[in-house]
Design a protein around this motif. Sequence first.
Motif, PDB file in Angstrom:
ATOM      1  N   TRP A  15       4.532   5.337   3.272  1.00 17.90           N
ATOM      2  CA  TRP A  15       3.938   6.690   3.706  1.00 17.90           C
ATOM      3  C   TRP A  15       2.651   6.538   4.518  1.00 17.90           C
ATOM      4  O   TRP A  15       1.987   7.496   4.642  1.00 17.90           O
ATOM      5  CB  TRP A  15       3.696   7.326   2.432  1.00 17.90           C
ATOM      6  CG  TRP A  15       5.068   7.781   1.200  1.00 17.90           C
ATOM      7  CD1 TRP A  15       5.939   8.444   1.805  1.00 17.90           C
ATOM      8  CD2 TRP A  15       4.874   7.217   0.453  1.00 17.90           C
ATOM      9  NE1 TRP A  15       6.851   8.477   0.748  1.00 17.90           N
ATOM     10  CE2 TRP A  15       6.327   7.514  -0.166  1.00 17.90           C
ATOM     11  CE3 TRP A  15       4.176   6.280  -0.591  1.00 17.90           C
ATOM     12  CZ2 TRP A  15       6.482   7.193  -1.522  1.00 17.90           C
ATOM     13  CZ3 TRP A  15       4.812   5.982  -1.703  1.00 17.90           C
ATOM     14  CH2 TRP A  15       5.951   6.263  -2.248  1.00 17.90           C
TER      15      TRP A  15
ATOM     16  N   ILE B  73       5.940   3.273  -7.298  1.00 17.68           N
ATOM     17  CA  ILE B  73       5.090   2.146  -6.722  1.00 17.68           C
ATOM     18  C   ILE B  73       4.922   1.297  -7.693  1.00 17.68           C
ATOM     19  O   ILE B  73       5.162   0.005  -7.755  1.00 17.68           O
ATOM     20  CB  ILE B  73       3.690   2.781  -6.233  1.00 17.68           C
ATOM     21  CG1 ILE B  73       4.068   3.564  -4.801  1.00 17.68           C
ATOM     22  CG2 ILE B  73       2.788   1.720  -6.286  1.00 17.68           C
ATOM     23  CD1 ILE B  73       4.521   2.616  -3.831  1.00 17.68           C
TER      24      ILE B  73
ATOM     25  N   ASN C 224       0.821  -1.011   0.006  1.00 21.47           N
ATOM     26  CA  ASN C 224      -0.120  -0.030   0.108  1.00 21.47           C
ATOM     27  C   ASN C 224       0.838   1.179   0.010  1.00 21.47           C
ATOM     28  O   ASN C 224       1.753   1.177   0.624  1.00 21.47           O
ATOM     29  CB  ASN C 224      -0.772   0.148   1.148  1.00 21.47           C
ATOM     30  CG  ASN C 224      -2.011   1.001   1.106  1.00 21.47           C
ATOM     31  OD1 ASN C 224      -3.099   0.392   0.641  1.00 21.47           O
ATOM     32  ND2 ASN C 224      -2.316   2.056   1.689  1.00 21.47           N
ATOM     33  N   PRO C 225       0.418   2.237  -0.833  1.00 22.21           N
ATOM     34  CA  PRO C 225      -0.637   2.070  -1.874  1.00 22.21           C
ATOM     35  C   PRO C 225      -0.181   1.226  -3.109  1.00 22.21           C
ATOM     36  O   PRO C 225       1.200   1.272  -3.270  1.00 22.21           O
ATOM     37  CB  PRO C 225      -0.585   3.579  -2.451  1.00 22.21           C
ATOM     38  CG  PRO C 225       0.923   4.277  -2.124  1.00 22.21           C
ATOM     39  CD  PRO C 225       1.211   3.358  -0.980  1.00 22.21           C
TER      40      PRO C 225
ATOM     41  N   ASN D  59      -0.085   4.802  -7.783  1.00 21.54           N
ATOM     42  CA  ASN D  59       0.063   6.051  -7.619  1.00 21.54           C
ATOM     43  C   ASN D  59       0.523   6.605  -8.912  1.00 21.54           C
ATOM     44  O   ASN D  59       1.541   6.632  -9.515  1.00 21.54           O
ATOM     45  CB  ASN D  59       1.414   6.301  -6.582  1.00 21.54           C
ATOM     46  CG  ASN D  59       1.655   7.760  -6.335  1.00 21.54           C
ATOM     47  OD1 ASN D  59       1.235   8.728  -6.964  1.00 21.54           O
ATOM     48  ND2 ASN D  59       1.844   7.872  -4.853  1.00 21.54           N
ATOM     49  N   GLU D  60      -0.608   7.498  -9.373  1.00 19.77           N
ATOM     50  CA  GLU D  60      -0.422   7.956 -10.601  1.00 19.77           C
ATOM     51  C   GLU D  60       0.738   9.089 -10.967  1.00 19.77           C
ATOM     52  O   GLU D  60       1.231   9.409 -11.797  1.00 19.77           O
ATOM     53  CB  GLU D  60      -1.778   8.678 -10.871  1.00 19.77           C
ATOM     54  CG  GLU D  60      -3.070   7.673 -11.301  1.00 19.77           C
ATOM     55  CD  GLU D  60      -2.626   6.479 -12.385  1.00 19.77           C
ATOM     56  OE1 GLU D  60      -1.891   6.729 -13.328  1.00 19.77           O
ATOM     57  OE2 GLU D  60      -3.320   5.214 -12.239  1.00 19.77           O
ATOM     58  N   GLU D  61       1.086   9.500  -9.726  1.00 15.51           N
ATOM     59  CA  GLU D  61       2.045  10.746  -9.792  1.00 15.51           C
ATOM     60  C   GLU D  61       3.372  10.166  -9.422  1.00 15.51           C
ATOM     61  O   GLU D  61       4.332  11.152  -9.353  1.00 15.51           O
ATOM     62  CB  GLU D  61       1.566  11.785  -8.834  1.00 15.51           C
ATOM     63  CG  GLU D  61       0.183  12.428  -9.393  1.00 15.51           C
ATOM     64  CD  GLU D  61      -0.374  13.575  -8.548  1.00 15.51           C
ATOM     65  OE1 GLU D  61       0.603  13.897  -7.655  1.00 15.51           O
ATOM     66  OE2 GLU D  61      -1.367  14.179  -9.027  1.00 15.51           O
ATOM     67  N   ASN D  62       3.579   8.994  -8.987  1.00 16.19           N
ATOM     68  CA  ASN D  62       5.142   8.311  -8.647  1.00 16.19           C
ATOM     69  C   ASN D  62       5.092   7.098  -9.189  1.00 16.19           C
ATOM     70  O   ASN D  62       4.523   6.014  -8.877  1.00 16.19           O
ATOM     71  CB  ASN D  62       4.901   8.646  -7.186  1.00 16.19           C
ATOM     72  CG  ASN D  62       6.488   8.129  -6.511  1.00 16.19           C
ATOM     73  OD1 ASN D  62       7.301   7.448  -7.143  1.00 16.19           O
ATOM     74  ND2 ASN D  62       6.579   8.526  -5.272  1.00 16.19           N
TER      75      ASN D  62
END
Length: 354
Positions: free
Chosen positions: A53, A16, A6-7, A10-13
């Motif tokens: 996180w 992941i 989890n997560p 992550n569309e911005e990173n």
Amino acid sequence: MDIIFNPPVNEENKYIGLLVGELRAKGYRIHPLDTFFSSRRHFRSIKLIHLNWFENIDDSNFFIGLRSFLRKLAVIIVIRLSGKPLVWTMHNRVSHEKGLAFFSRTITRLLLRWSHRIIIHSRQSEEILAAHGAKVRQKAVYMPHPHFIGEYGAETNPTELHGLKRLSLLFTGMVKPYKNLELLIDVVGEFGDQVQLTIAGKAIDDDYRQQVAYRAGQAGNVTLLPYFIPDSEMGAVLAGADAVVLPYDLSSSLNSGTAILAFSYGKTVICPEIGTISDLGEHMADTFHYQYSDREEHRRALGKQIKQAIALKRRDPQAMDRMGRRLHAYVADAHDSRRIVVTLDNIYRELIKR
């Protein structure tokens, strides 16, 4: 094998996605934390939980923060009572969200105490964990941060940069207060037309975006791209810079995926000596690194490194390209995600057999 990572998205990173993709290739079935209590059967099927996180608390207001804290507290207690192995990745010294620090500190203390293994991406993390006792330090497993080579399109290296005397700097990533953008803009503004800074990234909220935009307008040599840069455009954005500048807060910052991104696309960085930079060893010489103890010293140290970069480019227009190429070669070898996930797979299997 069913695990919670989890997560899971992550569309911005891309961090992941890289790890999840490699774990799935090894046969793991990845589930989000939100499904943990969806049914008794699913709960029993989960063999391990890995959190990233998790200590971050939404501090937009007290009641939202309290709800976030209580929910996470309940989840981590249930994980503890279940006896399932818990892995936590330590990404920062402390949470960047300072508004409700007590909540974040409490969750962090429980993660330090109850995690079976703590993944660290920099050697500085070992010193931080050691301060919490030998038992906590013994849980640490070093695993390099994966590189992003090829993840944001093909690499390009426009030769027109070599013909420009002006130093082109880039900041990219989420635009948040702890990244010291106001200080960066003020320092860059002092150099006038010797430097052009581009800030490319979405702000944490509209109020902060307006603050940064106003400051950038006052400086006169700062261009603001106040939106999330699509993956297909990131390579071109990076190609337009001589160096990536990351004036992070040393009190909370430890690792930088953005620095790894810069190296992945053949760019050097101007950055404080956070863990990612210190781990470069002899390749620290291929970056413009510095230390500071307070805001005024940060201003002076950052200005000194920018001045050195200006002088280097005038003396040898291709010098920073060579620095970036060496950093690219280094992360291509030392930060390969396939090799990294072998380490993660071994950790999981060891814990699940217990």
